[in-house]
Design a protein around this motif. Structure first.
Motif, PDB file in Angstrom:
ATOM      1  N   VAL A 188       0.920  -1.255   0.036  1.00  0.00           N
ATOM      2  CA  VAL A 188      -0.178   0.014   0.075  1.00  0.00           C
ATOM      3  C   VAL A 188       0.727   1.284  -0.002  1.00  0.00           C
ATOM      4  CG1 VAL A 188      -1.636   1.366   1.230  1.00  0.00           C
ATOM      5  CG2 VAL A 188      -1.932  -1.289   1.029  1.00  0.00           C
ATOM      6  N   ILE A 192       3.806   1.336  -1.053  1.00  0.00           N
ATOM      7  CA  ILE A 192       4.443   1.807  -2.592  1.00  0.00           C
ATOM      8  C   ILE A 192       3.389   2.228  -3.407  1.00  0.00           C
ATOM      9  CG2 ILE A 192       5.243   0.356  -4.383  1.00  0.00           C
ATOM     10  CD1 ILE A 192       6.471  -1.400  -2.420  1.00  0.00           C
ATOM     11  N   SER A 193       2.238   1.590  -3.468  1.00  0.00           N
ATOM     12  CA  SER A 193       1.158   2.196  -4.193  1.00  0.00           C
ATOM     13  C   SER A 193       0.961   3.950  -4.076  1.00  0.00           C
ATOM     14  CB  SER A 193      -0.295   1.635  -3.895  1.00  0.00           C
ATOM     15  OG  SER A 193       0.062   0.257  -4.194  1.00  0.00           O
ATOM     16  N   LEU A 194       0.751   4.090  -2.868  1.00  0.00           N
ATOM     17  CA  LEU A 194       0.648   5.728  -2.366  1.00  0.00           C
ATOM     18  C   LEU A 194       1.807   6.358  -2.940  1.00  0.00           C
ATOM     19  CD1 LEU A 194      -0.944   4.954   0.970  1.00  0.00           C
ATOM     20  CD2 LEU A 194      -2.123   5.950  -1.003  1.00  0.00           C
ATOM     21  N   ASN A 227       3.733   5.839  -5.428  1.00  0.00           N
ATOM     22  CA  ASN A 227       3.798   5.889  -6.635  1.00  0.00           C
ATOM     23  C   ASN A 227       2.822   6.976  -7.184  1.00  0.00           C
ATOM     24  OD1 ASN A 227       5.479   3.871  -7.475  1.00  0.00           O
ATOM     25  ND2 ASN A 227       4.031   2.253  -7.464  1.00  0.00           N
ATOM     26  N   VAL A 228       1.582   6.978  -6.651  1.00  0.00           N
ATOM     27  CA  VAL A 228       0.339   8.212  -6.791  1.00  0.00           C
ATOM     28  C   VAL A 228       1.318   9.562  -6.731  1.00  0.00           C
ATOM     29  CG1 VAL A 228      -1.567   9.063  -6.372  1.00  0.00           C
ATOM     30  CG2 VAL A 228      -1.417   6.621  -6.386  1.00  0.00           C
ATOM     31  N   ARG A 263       4.163   9.856  -9.470  1.00  0.00           N
ATOM     32  CA  ARG A 263       3.768   9.977 -11.004  1.00  0.00           C
ATOM     33  C   ARG A 263       3.168  11.228 -11.142  1.00  0.00           C
ATOM     34  NH1 ARG A 263       6.649   7.087 -14.026  1.00  0.00           N
ATOM     35  NH2 ARG A 263       4.902   6.825 -15.290  1.00  0.00           N
ATOM     36  N   TYR A 271       0.034  12.377  -9.737  1.00  0.00           N
ATOM     37  CA  TYR A 271      -1.376  12.385  -9.908  1.00  0.00           C
ATOM     38  C   TYR A 271      -2.028  13.378  -9.015  1.00  0.00           C
ATOM     39  CZ  TYR A 271      -1.087   8.255 -12.829  1.00  0.00           C
ATOM     40  OH  TYR A 271      -1.171   7.425 -13.969  1.00  0.00           O
ATOM     41  N   VAL A 272      -1.184  13.890  -8.014  1.00  0.00           N
ATOM     42  CA  VAL A 272      -1.672  14.826  -7.109  1.00  0.00           C
ATOM     43  C   VAL A 272      -0.804  16.160  -7.313  1.00  0.00           C
ATOM     44  CG1 VAL A 272      -2.729  13.342  -5.407  1.00  0.00           C
ATOM     45  CG2 VAL A 272      -0.419  13.847  -5.236  1.00  0.00           C
TER      46      VAL A 272
END
Lengths: 130, 624
Positions: free
Chosen positions: B413, B415-417, B419-420, B423, B425-426
């Protein structure tokens, strides 16, 4: 834009998927467990379902997918039988739970590791919605 | 004597499964070989009563009826003497039996002494009935048979040699006139009906005695054979399963059929040793099986058995050691035989055989049940040890599952956050933010690799054969996949990644993912620890094996690091100086896998020159 329903008990995971999906314009809905997921399914009528494997029990997601794809004509969710399902897993390859999409056994359309990057998730979603 | 030796070797553990010393004792600390000797001795004493009476009767017949000129008085004295010393032996054997400390050597000595006295009496009888002419000479044969039964081989031959020497000695003494000859017959004897009758009588007596002796011996042999066969069956039945309840039920069933009785039960002591719990049975009703555990402190019968004795209850209706004789009677049990099950560290339970008729069990059955219990102890302890291992294995798998979910999920989780964030995205990150996110991500990715490696290792060691998909795997294909996986990385670093494949298709029986992991870790290391030059892969046949070589022109492995190379978490100093991260688990995973495939791994390395790993895996064709 397509509507996506995500059923996952982990809000952090949900957020990590929600942000990239919303950033490209998808309508995103979430549910914290299967029961809530089935309720929202009827409200939202999504174009894609993202499902977590392990929720309250280790295989809750599997059971959810089996209910959604129940081939019985009088199934409560018959209307949603064709909605594609993307299953998120954190099931490591060496554990006893080792699955790949299987028409007979597990009626989902794709699997994705939870650690997959946002680009990968977007690509997969796009592919399933085609 | 063959059966005695067999039983002896069995009780000493030569014949079957290892049996420790405490298990050889079955009845009051006596070994099977000793019990055999004791029963032979009592048989000999029983025979001797007849011999003594026979001398008296024969003397009366010869002197009173046939009117032979035999020295009747000395012969009567001899007959009475035989009866007298036999009475003494009978009493001595009972005394020896009552003492638990009597050793095998004492019994051996006792046997030799008895035989010695018998032979003296025998030669006296021969002398008194005509020396070399005596029709009783043939009786020596019985003594020879008895001696060879009771004594070890060499001793028996010694006694056999003694017989002609003694007879010859008497003849010589008579010939030289040093000993007066006892005349029984006149010189011409073929027309002497008395001579003919007496020879015939002795001959007939000899034939019948001979027949009796050989029948007794063969009957005893056959019984021992049956017991050995039954014991072997029990060993087979109980050691062919490692499932404890199954092993115990089989033991109970085998006991019941070996002793031809009604039922059998195995009760094992609980952890504190306070209660005996029924763990396996055969032939008992459900109601009887479900009786409450036996409290050892109140069960006199079981206390006796647990103290190491085989206990017989000849008649359950009249035995005050039973606490619930009515329940036992209701089950149809009329007699009980209990033997202790003695493990490595002491008694672990009780084996009971139940008979449907009073006095069903004999002394031999008691000894035999003891032998079964000794065998059972081995099977029970094996099964218990296996069960413990299985429990351990289960908790290990449990641990792996917990680690999978509880450790791996949050890391993923994170890593996913990240990554967001990473990349954009925010929103775009400034340079400093991006740097921090990058550092955090590299750390967490390392953590994920570590967890995955640990899981691989734990899973590999926990369930050797639990992989789901095993089959024929082409090594060329796997190595090819691994090669193409690292081509980009090698190109980035300016390395030549070359490979040589054989013309033939070399296959290994196994799991594709495992073989991939094996080769992947080696190639990954080679690329990781090589800054310039090349990484060469080769696959070739070497007799019944495949030889895979992964060599590089990298940093090499220092000599002092070689012994620890395959240790978990080990990383050589120079490897740690290389910027790239590593968990130190890759090579231990490779080694673990290679060993499970029955292969070998060798490493050859020179610092700053490069490293060569040579892997040998048995090919599928040679496994089949």
């Amino acid at each position: 834009m397509a509507k996506i329903l995500m059923i996952d008990d982990d809000p952090d995971v949900t957020l990590a998927v929600q942000i990239p999906l919303e950033s490209v314009g998808y309508e995103f809905y979430s549910a914290g467990n299967s029961a809530e997921g089935f309720e929202r399914l009827k409200e939202v009528n999504p174009d894609l379902i993202i499902l977590d494997v392990m929720m309250e029990t280790a295989t809750e997601g599997f059971h959810t997918s089996l209910i959604l794809r129940d081939p019985a004509p009088d199934s409560e969710y018959a209307a949603y039988r064709d909605v594609p399902i993307l299953m998120l897993t954190s099931v490591h390859t060496t554990t006893p739970l080792r699955f790949a999409p299987d028409e007979d056994y597990l009626p989902v359309d794709a699997f994705l590791e939870k650690s997959a990057g946002p680009d990968e998730i977007l690509a997969k979603v796009e592919e399933l919605l085609k | 004597m063959v059966w005695m030796e067999e039983i002896k070797s069995l009780s000493e553990g030569k014949g079957g499964a290892p049996v420790n010393d405490s298990r050889t004792s079955t009845d009051a600390g006596r070994s099977l070989a000793e019990q055999e000797l004791v029963s032979s001795l009592s048989w000999l004493i029983a025979l001797r009563w007849f011999a003594g009476v026979g001398v008296l009767l024969g003397t009366w017949l010869a002197s009173g009826i046939l009117n032979l000129r035999i020295p009747a008085v000395p012969l009567y004295v001899l007959g009475l003497g035989v009866l007298a010393y036999n009475a003494l032996f009978w009493w001595l054997l009972r005394r020896l039996g009552a003492e638990t400390t009597t050793s095998n050597a004492t019994y051996q000595w006792f046997a030799r002494f008895q035989i010695g006295v018998d032979w003296l009496a025998m030669i006296l009888l021969v002398y008194l009935t005509g020396g070399i002419e005596s029709p009783t000479l043939v009786f020596f044969l019985f003594h020879i048979i008895i001696a060879s039964m009771l004594l070890p081989h060499d001793r028996a031959f010694l006694y056999v040699t003694l017989a002609p020497i003694m007879v010859g000695g008497v003849a010589l003494l008579e010939y030289l006139g040093l000993l007066p000859h006892v005349y029984i017959f006149e010189p011409a004897r073929y027309d002497d009906p008395v001579y003919i009758a007496s020879v015939l009588i002795f001959f007939t007596a000899a034939t019948y005695t001979m027949a009796y002796l050989s029948m007794t011996i063969s009957r005893r042999l056959r019984r021992r054979e049956d017991e050995l066969a039954a014991l072997y069956g029990i060993v087979q039945a109980t050691t062919s399963t490692l499932d404890l309840p199954e092993a115990l039920n089989r033991l109970a069933e085998a006991t019941t059929s070996a002793l031809r009785c009604k039922a059998s039960a195995i009760r094992l002591l609980n952890k504190t040793g306070s209660h005996l719990i029924m763990e396996g049975s055969y032939g008992l009703s459900e109601r009887y099986r479900d009786k409450a555990p036996i409290e050892v402190a109140r069960a006199r019968l079981d206390q006796e058995a647990l103290s190491g004795k085989t206990v017989l209850v000849p008649d359950t209706a009249h035995d005050d050691r039973l606490r619930y004789p009515d329940k036992v009677g209701a089950e149809g049990i009329r007699t009980i035989l209990s033997a202790p099950i003695i493990g490595k560290t002491g008694p672990i339970g009780v084996l009971r055989a139940y008979g449907g008729a009073t006095h069903h069990f004999t002394e031999d059955d008691a000894a035999f049940l003891g032998a079964i219990a000794a065998q059972g102890a081995v099977a029970i302890e094996n099964a218990q040890a296996y069960q413990m291992l299985e429990d351990l294995d289960e908790s290990k798998s449990q641990f792996v599952r917990i680690v999978t979910h509880e450790l791996r999920s949050p890391v993923q989780v994170v890593i996913s956050l990240l990554n967001v964030l990473d990349r954009g995205y925010v929103g775009d990150l400034n340079e400093k933010q991006a740097d921090l996110v990058g550092r955090a991500r590299r750390r967490i990715e390392f953590l994920q690799t570590l967890i995955d490696d640990l899981l691989d290792l734990a899973a590999g060691k926990a369930d050797v054969l639990a992989t789901t998909e095993r089959g024929l795997v082409s090594l060329s294909e796997v190595l090819g996949e691994v090669q193409s996986r690292y081509e980009a990385r090698a190109q980035e670093k300016g390395l030549a990644l070359q490979a040589e494949y054989p013309d033939e298709n070399l296959t290994v029986w196994g799991d594709r993912a495992e073989l991939d992991r094996m080769l992947n870790n080696l190639v990954s290391n080679a690329v990781k620890y090589t800054a310039r030059g090349e990484v060469r892969l080769s696959l070739e046949r070497n007799l019944g094996s495949a030889r895979i070589v992964v060599s590089d022109s990298g940093i090499g492995i220092p000599d002092d690091a070689l012994p620890d190379l395959f240790q978990e978490f080990f990383r050589a100093k120079n490897a740690r100086q290389v910027k790239e991260s590593g968990t130190g688990l890759g090579l231990s995973i490779v080694k673990d896998l290679v060993e499970r495939y029955g292969g070998e791994i060798e490493v050859d390395s020179v610092v700053d020159r490069g490293t060569t790993f040579t892997l040998t895996l048995p090919l599928a064709e040679s496994c089949s």
